[in-house]
Design a protein around this motif. Structure first.
Motif, PDB file in Angstrom:
ATOM      1  N   MET A 185      67.878  35.506  51.827  1.00 16.06           N
ATOM      2  CA  MET A 185      66.494  35.851  52.172  1.00 16.06           C
ATOM      3  C   MET A 185      65.982  34.986  53.327  1.00 16.06           C
ATOM      4  N   ALA A 186      66.270  33.695  53.273  1.00 14.95           N
ATOM      5  CA  ALA A 186      65.825  32.785  54.326  1.00 14.95           C
ATOM      6  C   ALA A 186      66.751  32.894  55.530  1.00 14.95           C
ATOM      7  N   GLY A 243      61.349  34.616  51.764  1.00 14.28           N
ATOM      8  CA  GLY A 243      62.161  34.141  52.884  1.00 14.28           C
ATOM      9  C   GLY A 243      61.729  32.841  53.498  1.00 14.28           C
ATOM     10  N   MET A 244      60.656  32.213  53.018  1.00 15.24           N
ATOM     11  CA  MET A 244      60.251  30.928  53.567  1.00 15.24           C
ATOM     12  C   MET A 244      61.091  29.808  52.953  1.00 15.24           C
ATOM     13  N   VAL A 245      61.082  28.667  53.593  1.00 15.07           N
ATOM     14  CA  VAL A 245      61.853  27.504  53.155  1.00 15.07           C
ATOM     15  C   VAL A 245      60.887  26.442  52.660  1.00 15.07           C
ATOM     16  N   LEU A 257      55.982  24.302  53.325  1.00 17.06           N
ATOM     17  CA  LEU A 257      56.497  25.666  53.424  1.00 17.06           C
ATOM     18  C   LEU A 257      56.546  26.065  54.894  1.00 17.06           C
ATOM     19  N   GLY A 258      57.679  26.564  55.326  1.00 19.29           N
ATOM     20  CA  GLY A 258      57.786  26.970  56.707  1.00 19.29           C
ATOM     21  C   GLY A 258      58.868  28.032  56.863  1.00 19.29           C
ATOM     22  N   PRO A 259      58.892  28.730  57.984  1.00 17.41           N
ATOM     23  CA  PRO A 259      57.931  28.622  59.086  1.00 17.41           C
ATOM     24  C   PRO A 259      56.594  29.244  58.712  1.00 17.41           C
ATOM     25  N   ALA A 260      55.522  28.675  59.219  1.00 18.38           N
ATOM     26  CA  ALA A 260      54.176  29.121  58.859  1.00 18.38           C
ATOM     27  C   ALA A 260      53.481  29.726  60.075  1.00 18.38           C
TER      28      ALA A 260
END
Length: 490
Positions: A185-186, A243-245, A257-260
């Motif tokens: 997802m990420a 999909g965020m990290v 949390l990113g990318p934002a």
């Protein structure tokens, strides 16, 4: 200087070595146990070790399994009631592990010593979130314990694709960092970018996730935060599944949390818990109030100073009467009130909760009324400044709300100097900065710029859940795959 091997020490030498290493700390404790013709030396920092486990579990086991004249740690390690033990002769590792809450067992006849992890955890329990309060949804927040925070995410995301990578940063005081994401997802490039940025850090210590965010941001000079910081497990779960990290730091209750994008700072998981039309209205209201928070006071100053012909005649009479006793220019009057509001906010935040709330309400009423009666300001400007202050508090992100309050001041000064042209100039510079800004290489205004019709509508409004549901194997709203800025340029 050549490092000495552990086998070259006797009990007296080893005690002197650690006394020197820890600068004769009163927390350093030595206990020598006689076993036949040999001895076992226990070394530990007593404030870091769980003494109950040591006295009731570890010591009886050692006594029962070391009756020979010589001590064999290779056999003892399999007879201890713990799996957190290892053999070592590395003096640097022993020193570091003592600081982590291990005890070290040494015997002059053994080639290696025995490290046993008896760390005493000092942490608070799960509590209600204070910074990000919610009406609907889970109320618990993260704690300062990294293991507790990771276990919460593991309970929320029950999937074999959930990956947690361990990194360490800090020359003098190492801090453990975890990168958490869903495999598939990420974006792999984003994960690698975060990983390389963290590994390249040359710092003594990482005090908090907010410090880490400033060190790994794409533009450290920008006033806008480029990582979402949250203490809510459900928001981290929601973001990671799309999909965020997430980046966790030990000893910190906040998660990055990113990318934002800019719009992530105005979103809340509460929007999802509410019905879509209510959530859409509240989200749109946040965007509107934040814009008014930036523009309202500067617009008042510009109109009063340069563009009074725009004011209806009825309102112009009221404004004239309100400002008849004010000796200051509109720009000075507005700056005075804005600074007063910021002082009240800062004082309320630093005082105890109940006193701070009283201070904010009573202080605002008393100072506002006194300022009008003393002729320092007008009634209408107090209403304008109060609305601007209220608008800045509607952002779910404290960092974004603070950024908006700071941005208001340069635009206010430009409005006082050049009127409407100054406001337009300030907003143009602000827009250019936002267009150029990135978060881990992803445009800060995505999906509005560059435009992504698949996600744009759900960014401005909260679309109905049944329209967002897609095949989990496909990339839809629930995956939120980001396009890199270099791909856009191509």
């Amino acid at each position: 200087m050549k490092k000495r091997n552990l086998t070259t020490y006797d009990i007296g030498d080893l005690q002197e070595h650690f006394k020197k290493t820890f600068h004769n700390s009163p927390d350093l404790f030595f206990y020598e146990m006689k076993r036949g013709d040999s001895s076992i030396l226990f070394i530990y920092l007593k404030n870091l070790v769980d003494l109950t486990v040591l006295n009731q579990t570890i010591l009886p086991s050692i006594i029962n399994n070391t009756k020979e004249s010589s001590v064999d740690f290779k056999k003892l390690i399999y007879q201890l009631p713990t799996t957190l033990a290892k053999l070592t002769d590395d003096m640097e590792e022993i020193t570091y592990k003592l600081l982590e809450g291990n005890i070290f067992l040494f015997s002059p006849n053994a080639e290696k010593g025995l490290l046993i992890n008896l760390e005493k955890k000092v942490e608070r329990g799960l509590e209600k979130a204070e910074t990000e309060s919610l009406v609907f949804g889970p109320k618990i927040s993260f704690t300062e314990s990294l293991s507790t925070n990771i276990s919460i995410i593991r309970q929320n995301i029950i999937s074999e694709d959930l990956c947690t990578e361990k990194l360490t940063v800090g020359k003098k005081n190492e801090a453990e960092i975890r990168i958490v994401y869903l495999k598939g997802m990420a974006d792999e490039e984003i994960i690698q970018s975060i990983r390389s940025q963290i590994n390249s850090l040359q710092v003594n210590d990482i005090l908090d996730t907010s410090v880490l965010a400033q060190l790994i941001e794409d533009n450290s000079y920008s006033i806008f935060p480029q990582y979402v910081q949250t203490e809510l497990p459900d928001r981290v779960t929601y973001s990671v599944e799309r999909g965020m990290v997430a980046v966790f730091v030990d000893r910190s209750p906040m998660v990055l949390l990113g990318p934002a994008s800019l719009f992530n700072f105005f979103e809340s998981t509460e929007d999802v818990y509410m019905r879509w039309n209510m959530g859409s209205f509240i989200r749109f209201l946040r965007y509107l109030t934040m814009f008014l928070s930036v523009i309202l006071t500067p617009a008042y100053v510009a109109i009063i100073t340069y563009h009074y012909e725009m004011i209806p005649s009825t309102l112009l009479v009221s404004l004239g009467e309100s400002r008849s006793k004010v000796p200051f220019t509109p720009i000075f009057e507005a700056l005075l009130l804005e600074i007063m509001i910021e002082l009240l906010r800062e004082a309320g935040a630093r005082l105890p909760t109940k006193v701070g709330q009283t201070m904010g309400i009573v202080g605002g009423i008393v100072l506002g009324q006194a300022a009008v009666e003393a002729g320092f300001t007008s009634n209408i400007l107090i209403i304008v400044v109060a609305l601007s202050a209220l608008g800045s508090f509607t952002a779910p992100s404290y960092l974004m709300g603070t950024a908006v309050r700071v941005i208001r001041f340069p635009i206010l000064i430009l409005a006082g100097i050049w009127g409407g042209i100054g406001i337009s100039l300030g907003l143009c510079f602000l827009l250019i900065h936002l267009i150029r800004l990135t978060s881990i290489g992803v445009p800060y205004l995505k999906p509005i710029y560059p435009f992504d019709k698949e996600h744009a509508l759900n960014t401005i409004f909260r679309m109905p859940i049944h329209l967002l549901r897609t095949n989990p194997d496909k990339k839809g709203f629930f995956s939120f795959r980001h396009q890199r800025s270099q791909d856009i340029d191509e």
